[in-house]
Design a protein around this motif. Structure first.
Motif: not given
Length: 337
Positions: A168-172, A175-182, A184-192
């Motif tokens: 999986l690859k993500f961008s926001y 900009q490329d973004l990384s979600v730790p490979e764990q 239930l690890s979670t990423w939120y955008s700046p405004n959530k």
């Protein structure tokens, strides 16, 4: 002896309290467009938690579209046999429950969902073996336009599949973004307003777009068994890693469009022929976009103008619902007998 009895009584009380708390575990309905909003709903005993470290375990979720505001157990990965799914050589199941295929074309992008405040596009990959009239295609990437932001995820190309590698690859917003490979690890955008949560360490996530959609996503290859059954004739340098997807929508407008989105309109008549083994729906020219993050197709209605968004949203209150299609047609409005 008295001390022992007292200690036993205390232990029993603590155990009973813990048991009652476990029984009382539940979830809140977070969809503000349903009558269940903010209501606390108790979870079934067989799935007392809304998260699970083991992706094979079922979790509790609030089925906010039901008039009775019930919770249910479900897997946290896409179910390709349920409404809102897009899997395989793309096979869709619409909001109306009807199965249809949309093949598109390899290396082109198409509008899957287009609403006044949400655009979701899909990039199709594939190839055309000699002698075939059309491409074999799969959905390789998703692009989202929401709240003036652009977000995308894609399955990385690979010659051979390895479960120990995250594809999986993500961008926001470019900009490329990384979600730790764990798990239930979670990423939120700046405004959530956008959330990515890993269901497992690799190749499986849930994307939540606040008040609009929840998308369960797996990355899978075209297997040798798939190739043998369907005669895809997959080349040796590409296993066509692609996405299996299941969408849940909230508060769609009655004008929503897109290959999948239009099946949530209350007045939509699905052109897929009933009784056909592989009902194919066309319309590539109507849904084609110039890129993964564009809203320039002929049927796209996404707008960044708040005035236009408010105008479309005001129609939701007055839309005529077809209650024969179930408790809700995807608008967060409940049909009651």
């Amino acid at each position: 002896m008295e001390i022992s009895k007292t200690l036993l009584l205390v232990i029993s009380l603590v155990a009973a309290t813990c048991f009652l708390q476990a029984k009382a575990a539940g979830v809140y309905c977070s969809n503000p467009y349903t009558r269940c909003y903010r209501k606390y709903i108790r979870c079934p005993e067989e799935c007392p938690s809304k998260t699970a470290m083991n992706s094979k375990n079922k979790v509790c979720y609030a089925d906010c579209d039901r008039p009775t505001c019930k919770s249910q157990c479900r897997m946290r990965k896409p179910n390709c046999n349920r409404p809102g799914s897009a899997c395989y050589d793309p096979r869709f199941i619409g909001g109306d429950g009807i199965v249809f295929y949309f093949h598109g074309k390899s290396n082109e992008e198409f509008s899957l969902v287009s609403d006044s405040d949400l655009q979701i596009n899909g990039r199709f990959i594939g190839h055309r073996p000699a002698g075939r009239a059309r491409d074999f295609t799969w959905i390789q990437a998703l692009g989202f336009l929401f709240n003036s932001n652009k977000f995308s995820l894609e399955a990385a190309k690979t010659a051979s599949w390895d479960n120990e590698i995250d594809h999986l690859k993500f961008s926001y917003d470019g900009q490329d973004l990384s979600v730790p490979e764990q798990t239930l690890s979670t990423w939120y955008s700046p405004n959530k307003d956008i959330k990515i949560e890993r269901v497992s360490m690799r190749n499986s996530v849930i994307v939540t777009i606040k008040d609009k959609a929840e998308i369960m996503i797996n990355v899978v290859p075209v297997t040798k068994e798939d190739d043998r059954i369907h005669s895809y004739k997959v080349p040796s340098d590409d296993c066509f890693a692609h996405l299996e997807v299941q969408f849940r929508f909230f508060n769609l407008s009655p004008k929503v469009d897109g290959i999948l989105g239009r099946t949530y309109r209350p007045d939509f008549q699905n052109p897929a022929k009933p009784g056909v083994a592989m009902p194919v729906v066309g319309g590539e020219d109507s849904f084609k976009t110039s890129s993964l993050l564009s809203n320039d197709c002929k049927t796209c209605i996404f707008s960044e103008s708040q005035a236009e968004i408010d105008s479309v949203k005001s129609e939701i209150e007055y839309a005529t619902l077809d209650c024969t299609r179930g408790a809700s047609s995807g608008y967060g409005i409940v049909c009651r007998k």
